[in-house]
Design a protein around this motif. Structure first.
Motif, PDB file in Angstrom:
ATOM      1  N   ILE A  89       0.865  -1.189   0.000  1.00  0.00           N
ATOM      2  CA  ILE A  89       0.000   0.000   0.000  1.00  0.00           C
ATOM      3  C   ILE A  89       0.896   1.232   0.000  1.00  0.00           C
ATOM      4  CG2 ILE A  89      -1.738   1.298   1.312  1.00  0.00           C
ATOM      5  CD1 ILE A  89      -2.587  -1.435   2.548  1.00  0.00           C
ATOM      6  N   ILE A  90       0.665   2.124  -0.957  1.00  0.00           N
ATOM      7  CA  ILE A  90       1.474   3.346  -1.029  1.00  0.00           C
ATOM      8  C   ILE A  90       0.514   4.526  -1.134  1.00  0.00           C
ATOM      9  CG2 ILE A  90       3.315   4.548  -2.254  1.00  0.00           C
ATOM     10  CD1 ILE A  90       4.054   1.828  -3.545  1.00  0.00           C
ATOM     11  N   THR A  91       0.593   5.447  -0.206  1.00  0.00           N
ATOM     12  CA  THR A  91      -0.285   6.614  -0.275  1.00  0.00           C
ATOM     13  C   THR A  91       0.536   7.886  -0.474  1.00  0.00           C
ATOM     14  OG1 THR A  91      -0.333   6.883   2.120  1.00  0.00           O
ATOM     15  CG2 THR A  91      -2.115   5.606   1.153  1.00  0.00           C
ATOM     16  N   ALA A  92      -0.171   8.941  -0.864  1.00  0.00           N
ATOM     17  CA  ALA A  92       0.487  10.214  -1.144  1.00  0.00           C
ATOM     18  C   ALA A  92      -0.410  11.344  -0.668  1.00  0.00           C
ATOM     19  CB  ALA A  92       0.717  10.350  -2.647  1.00  0.00           C
ATOM     20  N   THR A  93       0.203  12.354  -0.100  1.00  0.00           N
ATOM     21  CA  THR A  93      -0.555  13.540   0.316  1.00  0.00           C
ATOM     22  C   THR A  93       0.367  14.755   0.375  1.00  0.00           C
ATOM     23  OG1 THR A  93      -1.954  14.515   2.035  1.00  0.00           O
ATOM     24  CG2 THR A  93      -0.218  13.025   2.780  1.00  0.00           C
ATOM     25  N   GLY A  94      -0.193  15.888   0.048  1.00  0.00           N
ATOM     26  CA  GLY A  94       0.607  17.103   0.138  1.00  0.00           C
ATOM     27  C   GLY A  94       0.622  17.657   1.544  1.00  0.00           C
ATOM     28  N   ASN A 103       3.934   2.506   2.644  1.00  0.00           N
ATOM     29  CA  ASN A 103       4.710   3.750   2.621  1.00  0.00           C
ATOM     30  C   ASN A 103       3.805   4.925   2.271  1.00  0.00           C
ATOM     31  OD1 ASN A 103       6.945   5.333   2.854  1.00  0.00           O
ATOM     32  ND2 ASN A 103       8.054   4.465   1.107  1.00  0.00           N
ATOM     33  N   THR A 104       4.182   6.093   2.745  1.00  0.00           N
ATOM     34  CA  THR A 104       3.416   7.304   2.436  1.00  0.00           C
ATOM     35  C   THR A 104       4.359   8.404   1.969  1.00  0.00           C
ATOM     36  OG1 THR A 104       1.681   6.779   4.025  1.00  0.00           O
ATOM     37  CG2 THR A 104       1.899   9.089   3.405  1.00  0.00           C
ATOM     38  N   TYR A 105       4.052   8.992   0.845  1.00  0.00           N
ATOM     39  CA  TYR A 105       4.861  10.105   0.318  1.00  0.00           C
ATOM     40  C   TYR A 105       4.185  11.433   0.646  1.00  0.00           C
ATOM     41  CZ  TYR A 105       7.841   6.815  -2.020  1.00  0.00           C
ATOM     42  OH  TYR A 105       8.742   5.811  -2.248  1.00  0.00           O
ATOM     43  N   VAL A 106       4.978  12.363   1.119  1.00  0.00           N
ATOM     44  CA  VAL A 106       4.405  13.644   1.555  1.00  0.00           C
ATOM     45  C   VAL A 106       5.116  14.808   0.853  1.00  0.00           C
ATOM     46  CG1 VAL A 106       3.624  12.781   3.776  1.00  0.00           C
ATOM     47  CG2 VAL A 106       5.924  13.682   3.584  1.00  0.00           C
ATOM     48  N   SER A 107       5.591  14.511  -0.357  1.00  0.00           N
ATOM     49  CA  SER A 107       6.409  15.495  -1.070  1.00  0.00           C
ATOM     50  C   SER A 107       5.541  16.487  -1.843  1.00  0.00           C
ATOM     51  CB  SER A 107       7.388  14.767  -1.989  1.00  0.00           C
ATOM     52  OG  SER A 107       6.809  13.580  -2.504  1.00  0.00           O
ATOM     53  N   LYS A 108       4.635  17.150  -1.171  1.00  0.00           N
ATOM     54  CA  LYS A 108       3.771  18.214  -1.704  1.00  0.00           C
ATOM     55  C   LYS A 108       3.291  17.944  -3.130  1.00  0.00           C
ATOM     56  CE  LYS A 108       3.594  21.370   1.659  1.00  0.00           C
ATOM     57  NZ  LYS A 108       4.039  20.499   2.736  1.00  0.00           N
ATOM     58  N   GLY A 109       3.686  18.784  -4.082  1.00  0.00           N
ATOM     59  CA  GLY A 109       3.168  18.684  -5.443  1.00  0.00           C
ATOM     60  C   GLY A 109       3.678  17.486  -6.225  1.00  0.00           C
ATOM     61  N   PHE A 110       4.616  16.730  -5.673  1.00  0.00           N
ATOM     62  CA  PHE A 110       5.094  15.508  -6.329  1.00  0.00           C
ATOM     63  C   PHE A 110       4.734  14.255  -5.529  1.00  0.00           C
ATOM     64  CE2 PHE A 110       8.779  17.521  -8.932  1.00  0.00           C
ATOM     65  CZ  PHE A 110       7.945  17.644 -10.034  1.00  0.00           C
TER      66      PHE A 110
END
Lengths: 360, 90
Positions: free
Chosen positions: A83-88, A138-145
């Motif tokens: 599971i991979i999530t993303a949020t700014g 994992n979760t990515y929090v790299s704003k616009g990317f």
């Protein structure tokens, strides 16, 4: 990412300011907004979330968990490999409640719920616990990317094991605390507009949006496949439009394509007279001849809005239909939609391209 | 005028519904003997932390021994009795 690897979108769950949670529909009903803030049209959460679990969840966690469930049901998968999530900006509303409580109660007698639900990776963790997925998380929090990085991570995992399924998702909420902060940097318009007039406004700023989208990504095609995600690329702060154009041509070339091969392109302009300048120039110089669709009048702008573009592109390819509400200049439908290119920007800083193909 | 045990039990039922966000439930849906955990209201470990904070915030009672909590949080009645015995009067 380049190479011969194919990445297939097997399932989608999308909750946005439009009624997108029902995969049978495709922008059949349009919601309008006049306060520059677009919030999600939500399903009956009880159809997707256990009632005991539901009662404690914040609005955005409900939206995120429901969209993940819709995606897995659509893909026919009980448990993905990761599971991979993303949020700014994460769960800003919950973070604000927790911080406010800290101040008001002088850092004493704090309840755990707001803290737990305010962390960036709360959704990825909650989804893993819910479906008992002990794999990669994992979760990515790299704003616009953030979403682009999550996609790339999933693609790299699938390149190593093509039968693996990765649940890749995004979420960002139209939080009032972010609205106030963003008004200061002129990210949002100060004058109130109707969302459907977004591209006709000559002023600085855009409108605030939100949404949660989940995609089941794998390396094996089935009858259920929505489309092929061929490639994705990020371009950070291009100094000139020329630089962006070179990156775009190179991106297509690496995928053995030219602009002539693109049937429809998805333009991620935001209605911001200043920050859209580069993309508008790219449109005029490079992409003018291509049928164009736009979407931020329906979704609003947010860090992970590329996920809305991905949903739009995948839907156009799967359904072989383009709703009038996204068409620019009412072009004629191509006989077959085979290749879709998405070009997005966030705050004129984060540019990204995604290439989608029809699954045949 | 001091609060009666019945008044305290009603107050606790209202607080529980509000603080624990017990959707689709009103205080009249359960009584003072309904078990809070397991078969009764189905509360979980996070709820027990919320209840510890509720005791401290609303009644000035700091519950330090987890074993004590198991008894105190059996039902609204056990909570009310514990509060009456230990509450810090303003």
């Amino acid at each position: 990412m380049t190479g011969n690897m194919q990445y297939y979108i097997q399932g989608i769950g999308m909750i946005s300011p439009q009624k997108t949670f029902d995969n049978q529909l495709f922008l059949d009903e349009i919601s309008t907004y006049d306060q520059n803030v677009l919030t999600s049209v939500v399903p009956d959460f009880k159809a997707y979330i256990n009632p005991i679990q539901l009662r404690r969840l914040s609005r955005m966690l409900r939206i995120g968990l429901a969209s993940a469930t819709i995606c897995l049901r659509d893909a026919g998968i009980d448990k993905p490999d990761g599971i991979i999530t993303a949020t700014g900006y994460g769960f800003l509303d919950e973070t604000e409640k927790f911080l406010r409580e800290m101040l008001e109660l002088k850092e004493k007698q704090l309840t755990p719920t707001h803290f737990m639900q305010g962390t960036y990776n709360a959704l990825a963790g909650l989804e893993a616990v819910t479906i008992k997925c002990m794999g990669y998380n994992n979760t990515y929090v790299s704003k616009g990317f953030a979403f682009e990085n999550a996609l790339q991570d999933a693609m790299m995992h699938i390149a190593e094991n093509e039968t693996a399924h990765f649940l890749v998702g995004s979420y960002d909420e139209a939080a009032s605390v972010q609205f106030i902060a963003s008004i200061r940097e002129h990210h949002y318009k100060t004058e109130k507009i109707s969302n459907l007039d977004l591209f006709n406004t000559p002023t600085l700023g855009t409108i605030q949006g939100e949404g949660s989208a989940f995609f089941d990504l794998t390396g094996v095609q089935t009858d259920n496949t929505w489309c092929v995600l061929k490639d994705s690329r990020m371009v950070y702060r291009p100094e000139t439009t020329d630089e962006l154009a070179v990156e775009l041509r190179q991106f297509l070339k690496e995928n053995d394509l030219t602009l002539e091969d693109v049937d429809v392109w998805i333009n991620g302009i935001t209605g911001d007279a200043t920050r859209d300048a580069r993309l508008k120039e790219l449109e005029t110089r490079e992409l003018k001849a291509l049928p164009q669709v736009r979407y931020k009048h329906l979704s609003g702008d947010y860090c992970t809005a590329t996920s809305f573009a991905l949903w739009l592109g995948a839907s156009m390819l799967k359904k072989q239909h383009i709703p009038d509400i996204v068409k620019v200049n009412g072009f004629e439908m191509p006989k077959e939609i085979r290749t879709v290119l998405s070009v997005n920007h966030y705050m004129d800083r984060n540019y990204s391209f995604q290439l989608l193909h029809r699954a045949v | 005028m001091s609060q009666t045990i019945e008044e305290l039990q009603l107050e606790l039922r209202q607080e529980l519904v509000k603080q624990l966000n017990l959707e689709d439930m009103i205080p009249a849906d359960f009584n003072e003997n309904t078990p809070l955990f397991g078969e009764g209201l189905g509360l979980d470990s996070i709820d027990s932390l919320e209840l510890v904070v509720l005791l401290d915030r609303n009644y000035g009672i700091k519950l330090k021994d987890p074993k004590e909590g198991r008894h105190v949080f059996q039902s609204i009645r056990t909570m009310a009795e514990y509060i009456q015995k230990n509450r810090v009067q303003a």
